[in-house]
Design a protein around this motif. Structure first.
Motif, mmCIF file in Angstrom:
data_model
loop_
_atom_site.group_PDB
_atom_site.id
_atom_site.type_symbol
_atom_site.label_atom_id
_atom_site.label_comp_id
_atom_site.label_asym_id
_atom_site.label_seq_id
_atom_site.Cartn_x
_atom_site.Cartn_y
_atom_site.Cartn_z
ATOM 1 N N ARG B 224 -28.680 10.039 -23.303
ATOM 2 C CA ARG B 224 -29.524 8.890 -23.033
ATOM 3 C C ARG B 224 -29.552 8.664 -21.517
ATOM 4 N NH1 ARG B 224 -33.111 5.227 -25.799
ATOM 5 N NH2 ARG B 224 -33.604 3.804 -24.095
ATOM 6 N N VAL B 225 -30.649 8.115 -21.005
ATOM 7 C CA VAL B 225 -30.731 7.816 -19.573
ATOM 8 C C VAL B 225 -29.564 6.912 -19.184
ATOM 9 C CG1 VAL B 225 -32.091 6.662 -17.779
ATOM 10 C CG2 VAL B 225 -33.254 7.988 -19.548
ATOM 11 N N THR B 226 -28.878 7.233 -18.072
ATOM 12 C CA THR B 226 -27.813 6.367 -17.564
ATOM 13 C C THR B 226 -28.194 5.743 -16.225
ATOM 14 O OG1 THR B 226 -26.776 8.311 -16.574
ATOM 15 C CG2 THR B 226 -25.932 7.604 -18.711
ATOM 16 N N GLY B 227 -29.195 6.295 -15.557
ATOM 17 C CA GLY B 227 -29.618 5.735 -14.275
ATOM 18 C C GLY B 227 -30.625 6.634 -13.602
ATOM 19 N N VAL B 228 -31.166 6.135 -12.485
ATOM 20 C CA VAL B 228 -32.128 6.928 -11.719
ATOM 21 C C VAL B 228 -31.771 6.866 -10.246
ATOM 22 C CG1 VAL B 228 -34.066 6.667 -13.325
ATOM 23 C CG2 VAL B 228 -33.723 4.943 -11.549
ATOM 24 N N THR B 229 -32.046 7.954 -9.528
ATOM 25 C CA THR B 229 -31.932 7.938 -8.074
ATOM 26 C C THR B 229 -33.312 7.641 -7.518
ATOM 27 O OG1 THR B 229 -30.175 9.569 -8.123
ATOM 28 C CG2 THR B 229 -31.298 9.263 -6.024
ATOM 29 N N CYS B 230 -33.388 6.604 -6.675
ATOM 30 C CA CYS B 230 -34.657 6.209 -6.072
ATOM 31 C C CYS B 230 -34.649 6.652 -4.612
ATOM 32 C CB CYS B 230 -34.831 4.697 -6.129
ATOM 33 S SG CYS B 230 -34.546 4.035 -7.771
ATOM 34 N N VAL B 231 -35.819 6.919 -4.085
ATOM 35 C CA VAL B 231 -35.891 7.382 -2.691
ATOM 36 C C VAL B 231 -37.185 6.879 -2.054
ATOM 37 C CG1 VAL B 231 -37.012 9.599 -3.266
ATOM 38 C CG2 VAL B 231 -35.587 9.417 -1.215
ATOM 39 N N LYS B 232 -37.096 6.584 -0.756
ATOM 40 C CA LYS B 232 -38.284 6.187 0.000
ATOM 41 C C LYS B 232 -39.081 7.449 0.326
ATOM 42 C CE LYS B 232 -39.343 3.541 4.206
ATOM 43 N NZ LYS B 232 -40.416 2.759 3.603
ATOM 44 N N VAL B 233 -40.396 7.330 0.417
ATOM 45 C CA VAL B 233 -41.212 8.493 0.793
ATOM 46 C C VAL B 233 -41.995 8.185 2.067
ATOM 47 C CG1 VAL B 233 -41.455 9.321 -1.580
ATOM 48 C CG2 VAL B 233 -43.188 7.789 -0.624
ATOM 49 N N ASN B 234 -42.349 9.265 2.816
ATOM 50 C CA ASN B 234 -43.152 9.086 4.032
ATOM 51 C C ASN B 234 -44.641 9.143 3.695
ATOM 52 O OD1 ASN B 234 -43.788 11.767 3.679
ATOM 53 N ND2 ASN B 234 -42.375 12.520 5.241
ATOM 54 N N GLU B 235 -45.508 9.184 4.721
ATOM 55 C CA GLU B 235 -46.960 9.148 4.495
ATOM 56 C C GLU B 235 -47.431 10.330 3.657
ATOM 57 O OE1 GLU B 235 -45.685 9.198 7.723
ATOM 58 O OE2 GLU B 235 -45.581 7.002 7.808
ATOM 59 N N ALA B 236 -46.710 11.449 3.751
ATOM 60 C CA ALA B 236 -47.089 12.638 2.979
ATOM 61 C C ALA B 236 -46.402 12.635 1.608
ATOM 62 C CB ALA B 236 -46.724 13.890 3.758
ATOM 63 N N PHE B 237 -45.838 11.484 1.211
ATOM 64 C CA PHE B 237 -45.147 11.332 -0.081
ATOM 65 C C PHE B 237 -43.913 12.231 -0.192
ATOM 66 C CE2 PHE B 237 -49.526 10.148 -2.018
ATOM 67 C CZ PHE B 237 -49.402 8.845 -1.550
#
Lengths: 121, 418
Positions: B224-237
């Motif tokens: 089961r999902v336990t978490g997610v890693t989130c990240v910022k993206v630049n103009e080129a995604f």
């Protein structure tokens, strides 16, 4: 006291007008940016006592679905929405139901009825 | 195989299809078939229990199910309209026969005209290639909406929403009301893809943070999902190194775009517009195949059901006229091109534009802008202008073009924002 300006987005309809309200001593002097009278009314309510239309579901017996969608027939105080949702969990109705049929009259004494969104046989 | 004959066959019983059937009846079609694969009519409206529908079409604010019931009430009493529910359209043949499979077996519905109104479906995890493991708990927002609103099942206890499309925003509120903790909504673009009113009443009201220019770089969990890693993206995604943060959750909802459902159109070799994802049509919403029309989300994704209904009515009326031989064959077509500042324009073609009729254009901006002018240019001059306070990709722009203002020499029309 200086005049304070507050900006907010109207949520009355999908146009999402950007509203500006001028406030002095807690009193709303003017609202601009709205394209209809409902926008001004929204800004005045939102800055003093915000209200929302509430939609959810209640359990239904003898229907082809287990849930009946419901809606408040007017807006209710934003802070009461979760209380209303909790209350609806104790409600169960039986099919058939007609759209607009009152499921909970005057929910939590807020002066608003919860009605069926649709008919269900 | 059972065979039936109709003037107009409508594939899909959602807002566009129901409006097409009504308009076809009003334009004189005597026998109309509406083919719906679900167990009841109304399409996706039945799971959209929130309000905000109908302000344009019925001058009143309705929930999705109430809007569907209202649309249905306008046609269900008409003697010539026949509903095939629980019935899947398998193919549309060259002679406009729709082959269907339903409770009565295979039925061939031979029609003078066909209206494609199959709607759209959601982009999935596979379409956006999120890295990580493959645990349970990853849903499209619309699938979760159906579970919560129609089937009485919650998808999980703690959710992160990827994408700020309207269904994702609506589900952020819906889950909060039902006691699910919504940790955040992440949007890869630097602006929201949902209606502003939904940001206010679905995220702000429930103190759910919206992270613009952010995405999920990995999904964690074994079963089961336990978490997610989130990240910022630049103009080129592209991910910005060092900006990662972790959110604990057992559910991920994806609201990352809708794809017009054009399997039937592809089988028929209809030319599709790569930007809308729907068939190329003229102002009557007629596709390249004579007598086949398209409307609603199958043609291009709308943000309001009201617009899908409006478009369904255009297609339904034209389908009835074609069926009775009253729709003039197109003597020539004029391409309508999305120019500067616009991503899409529908219709992509004008047929017989000399008639002085009003052509309703649905266009979408390519990026958010304030104070712009929408203009149409043909034959070297500007034939239409309208000032707009703002243009946002999430909010479709509707404009009426008077064709009697088009110069005779025009070989195409460019619609643009300046």
């Amino acid at each position: 006291m200086a005049i304070e300006t507050k900006c907010l987005s109207c949520i009355v309809c999908p146009l999402s007008c950007r509203l500006r309200a001028e406030i002095k001593d807690g009193k709303i002097l003017s609202v601009s940016g709205n394209s209809c009278p409902r926008g001004e009314m929204y800004a005045r309510n939102e800055l003093t006592a915000p209200r929302r239309v509430f939609t959810s579901t209640v359990k239904i017996k003898n229907a082809f679905l287990p849930l009946l969608p419901v809606v408040s027939d007017g807006s209710l105080p934003k802070g009461k929405i979760l209380d209303c949702a909790l209350f609806l969990r104790s409600i169960e109705v039986s099919a058939p139901v007609r759209a607009g049929h009152v499921i909970v009259p005057d929910i939590l004494g807020l002066g608003v009825n919860i009605v069926a969104s649709r008919s269900m046989d | 195989m059972d065979k039936k004959a109709y003037d107009v066959a409508v594939i899909g019983g959602g807002p566009a299809g129901l409006a097409a059937a009504k308009a076809a009846a009003e334009a004189g079609a005597g026998k109309i078939a509406v083919i719906e694969r679900d167990r009841e009519l109304g399409g996706i409206l039945q799971q959209c229990i929130h309000n905000g529908f109908g302000l344009r079409h019925f001058n009143e604010e309705l929930t999705g199910p109430a809007y569907a019931e209202r649309c249905l009430g306008l046609i269900k009493h008409l003697p010539g309209v026949c509903f095939y529910v629980d019935t899947m359209a398998l193919a549309v043949q060259n002679d406009n026969t729709v082959v269907t499979s339903g409770p009565r077996g295979i039925t061939a519905i031979k029609a003078g005209s066909v209206v494609l109104a199959m709607g759209c479906r959601e982009r999935t995890r596979g379409a956006i290639r999120i890295a990580g493991t493959r645990p349970a708990g990853v849903f499209t927002a619309g699938a979760a909406q159906r579970m919560v609103n129609m089937e009485g099942v919650l998808p999980g206890n703690t959710a992160v929403i990827l994408g700020s499309g309207d269904i994702g925003l609506i589900m952020a509120r819906r889950l909060s009301i039902e006691g699910v903790r919504v940790m955040a909504c992440l949007e890869i673009a630097p602006w929201s893809n949902g209606l502003t009113r939904n940001i206010v009443q679905c995220l702000d009201d429930y103190d759910i943070p919206l992270y613009l220019s952010h995405t999920i770089s990995a999904i964690h969990g074994r079963d089961r999902v336990t978490g997610v890693t989130c990240v910022k993206v630049n103009e080129a995604f592209r991910p910005v190194a060092g900006s990662e943060f972790y959110l604990e959750c057992d559910t991920v909802l994806l609201s990352v775009g809708l794809i017009p459902e054009n399997e039937l159109s592809r089988q028929m070799d209809l030319p599709l517009d790569p930007l809308t994802g729907g068939p190329v049509v003229d102002q009557n919403r007629q596709t390249a195949h004579t007598g086949v029309f398209a409307a609603g989300n199958v043609l291009h994704v709308h943000d309001l059901a009201d617009f899908a209904s409006e478009e369904g009515a255009i297609a339904g009326r034209a389908a009835a006229l074609h069926s009775s031989g009253q729709l003039a064959a197109p003597p020539g077509v004029l391409p309508v091109i999305a120019g500067d500042g616009l991503r899409t324009v529908v219709p992509q073609l004008l047929s017989d534009p000399g008639g002085g009729e009003n052509i309703r254009l649905f266009v979408r901006a390519s990026r958010p802008r304030e104070k712009v002018t929408l203009e149409a240019a043909a034959g070297g001059r500007v034939v239409f202008t309208r000032a707009l306070p703002a243009a946002r990709p999430s909010e479709m722009i509707v404009a009426d073009l008077k064709t009697d203002r088009l110069p005779k020499t025009a070989d195409h029309i460019v619609i643009r924002l300046t």
